[in-house]
Design a protein around this motif. Structure first.
Motif, PDB file in Angstrom:
ATOM      1  N   LEU A 103      73.205 -22.018 -20.815  1.00 38.33           N
ATOM      2  CA  LEU A 103      71.879 -21.442 -20.643  1.00 38.33           C
ATOM      3  C   LEU A 103      71.836 -20.504 -19.441  1.00 38.33           C
ATOM      4  CD1 LEU A 103      69.557 -24.514 -21.339  1.00 38.33           C
ATOM      5  CD2 LEU A 103      70.121 -22.635 -22.889  1.00 38.33           C
ATOM      6  N   LYS A 104      72.435 -20.933 -18.343  1.00 34.50           N
ATOM      7  CA  LYS A 104      72.413 -20.109 -17.131  1.00 34.50           C
ATOM      8  C   LYS A 104      73.144 -18.791 -17.365  1.00 34.50           C
ATOM      9  CE  LYS A 104      71.326 -19.380 -12.858  1.00 34.50           C
ATOM     10  NZ  LYS A 104      69.950 -19.328 -12.357  1.00 34.50           N
ATOM     11  N   GLN A 105      74.277 -18.837 -18.057  1.00 27.48           N
ATOM     12  CA  GLN A 105      75.015 -17.607 -18.336  1.00 27.48           C
ATOM     13  C   GLN A 105      74.195 -16.693 -19.239  1.00 27.48           C
ATOM     14  OE1 GLN A 105      78.016 -16.687 -16.865  1.00 27.48           O
ATOM     15  NE2 GLN A 105      77.298 -14.735 -17.708  1.00 27.48           N
ATOM     16  N   GLY A 106      73.505 -17.284 -20.210  1.00 27.00           N
ATOM     17  CA  GLY A 106      72.648 -16.490 -21.088  1.00 27.00           C
ATOM     18  C   GLY A 106      71.496 -15.856 -20.333  1.00 27.00           C
ATOM     19  N   ILE A 107      70.922 -16.590 -19.390  1.00 31.30           N
ATOM     20  CA  ILE A 107      69.826 -16.074 -18.566  1.00 31.30           C
ATOM     21  C   ILE A 107      70.308 -14.884 -17.728  1.00 31.30           C
ATOM     22  CG2 ILE A 107      68.401 -16.644 -16.548  1.00 31.30           C
ATOM     23  CD1 ILE A 107      68.058 -19.461 -17.837  1.00 31.30           C
ATOM     24  N   ILE A 150      67.714 -22.803 -27.723  1.00 27.64           N
ATOM     25  CA  ILE A 150      67.023 -23.072 -26.459  1.00 27.64           C
ATOM     26  C   ILE A 150      66.908 -21.796 -25.638  1.00 27.64           C
ATOM     27  CG2 ILE A 150      67.061 -24.378 -24.296  1.00 27.64           C
ATOM     28  CD1 ILE A 150      68.582 -26.590 -25.806  1.00 27.64           C
ATOM     29  N   LEU A 151      67.992 -21.032 -25.591  1.00 29.72           N
ATOM     30  CA  LEU A 151      67.975 -19.771 -24.855  1.00 29.72           C
ATOM     31  C   LEU A 151      66.956 -18.810 -25.467  1.00 29.72           C
ATOM     32  CD1 LEU A 151      69.139 -18.019 -22.595  1.00 29.72           C
ATOM     33  CD2 LEU A 151      70.917 -17.288 -24.201  1.00 29.72           C
ATOM     34  N   ILE A 154      63.846 -16.027 -14.105  1.00 27.86           N
ATOM     35  CA  ILE A 154      63.125 -17.261 -14.399  1.00 27.86           C
ATOM     36  C   ILE A 154      63.731 -18.418 -13.605  1.00 27.86           C
ATOM     37  CG2 ILE A 154      64.513 -17.991 -16.411  1.00 27.86           C
ATOM     38  CD1 ILE A 154      61.625 -18.478 -17.766  1.00 27.86           C
ATOM     39  N   PHE A 155      62.866 -19.218 -13.008  1.00 28.47           N
ATOM     40  CA  PHE A 155      63.269 -20.345 -12.163  1.00 28.47           C
ATOM     41  C   PHE A 155      63.625 -21.537 -13.053  1.00 28.47           C
ATOM     42  CE2 PHE A 155      62.677 -24.017  -9.461  1.00 28.47           C
ATOM     43  CZ  PHE A 155      62.989 -23.600  -8.178  1.00 28.47           C
TER      44      PHE A 155
END
Length: 252
Positions: free
Chosen positions: A131-135, A89-90, A142-143
């Motif tokens: 996901l947030k940590q990967g972002i 997903i990331l 990205i929002f």
């Protein structure tokens, strides 16, 4: 004004949903502030049902074409991520970011054998956290708009379920909350009050007007698949009229 800032305006951000380059360019010509893909519209236009029947590669093909042709901020509906593996997903999010996508919608339900059901809250929070940590690690601007589906699915006590999920999700430092199919004033007010995140709602037949939604504190409004369905119905009606009248006057 960047995409995140658009969610902090006094008036709600009206998202025009698109499914190809033509609709994106039409939206741009009308001076809308931002556009977003409708996964259902793209899927239906390719002969699929909504619910990740199409592949991410098929979605990306359309998204890349749109992103190359419009200067508008573009958000992409990635449904449940087109994988159950957080790393995949990331990677999908990173690929979208690389072509200029400014936001994503990710939802807390999945479709199996034609039936949509909610993921366990704790499982989805864990996914969002990863996901947030990967972002952050990949420095992706990205929002992240999280869609929670108790109202859409029609679960018992949808309001309490949605509030509980929002309360859990916002601990992950996401950027926005999307609650499709909430329409009652009292429900919307409680949803706005339960979070400091901008609340996104979906166009619905019984929804009040934009001024009233602004007074309730709603920050973003989406058209979803409705435009696609309306145009498809118009196509069917016009072809039916041509066949019935045995002339092309319906086209003109």
């Amino acid at each position: 004004m960047n995409f995140k800032t658009l969610h902090q305006q006094d008036t709600p951000l009206i998202i025009c949903n698109v499914w190809d380059v033509k609709t994106a360019l039409l939206a741009e010509s009308l001076n809308v502030q931002a556009i977003a893909t409708s996964s259902a519209a793209i899927a239906n236009s390719l002969g699929y049902e909504d619910g990740e029947d199409m592949s991410f590669d098929e979605l990306f093909f359309i998204v890349e074409k749109i992103a190359k042709r419009t200067a508008l901020p573009l958000s992409v509906d990635i449904e449940s991520g087109y994988s159950r593996n957080p790393a995949d997903i990331l990677a999908n999010i990173e690929k979208l970011h690389a072509v200029g996508v400014k936001g994503i919608n990710i939802e807390d339900s999945t479709v199996n054998n034609g039936t949509r059901s909610l993921l366990p809250t704790s499982e989805f929070v864990e996914l969002l956290s990863t996901l947030k940590q990967g972002i952050i690690d990949k420095n992706l601007d990205i929002f992240v708009n999280v869609r929670t589906d108790p109202f859409l699915i029609g679960v018992p006590d949808a309001l309490s379920s949605a509030i509980a999920r929002i309360t859990a999700y916002q601990t992950v430092d996401i950027d926005g909350i999307f609650v499709p199919c909430a329409v009652e004033h009292a429900d919307i007010q409680l949803l706005v009050n339960c979070t400091s995140l901008p609340l996104n709602l979906l166009a619905m037949p019984d929804m009040c007007d934009f001024v009233q939604l602004q007074s309730l504190g709603v920050k973003r409004l989406s058209m979803g698949n409705w435009l696609f369905e309306k145009l498809a119905n118009s196509y069917q009606e016009n072809v039916s009229q041509i066949l019935k009248s045995q002339n092309f006057s319906a086209l003109f």
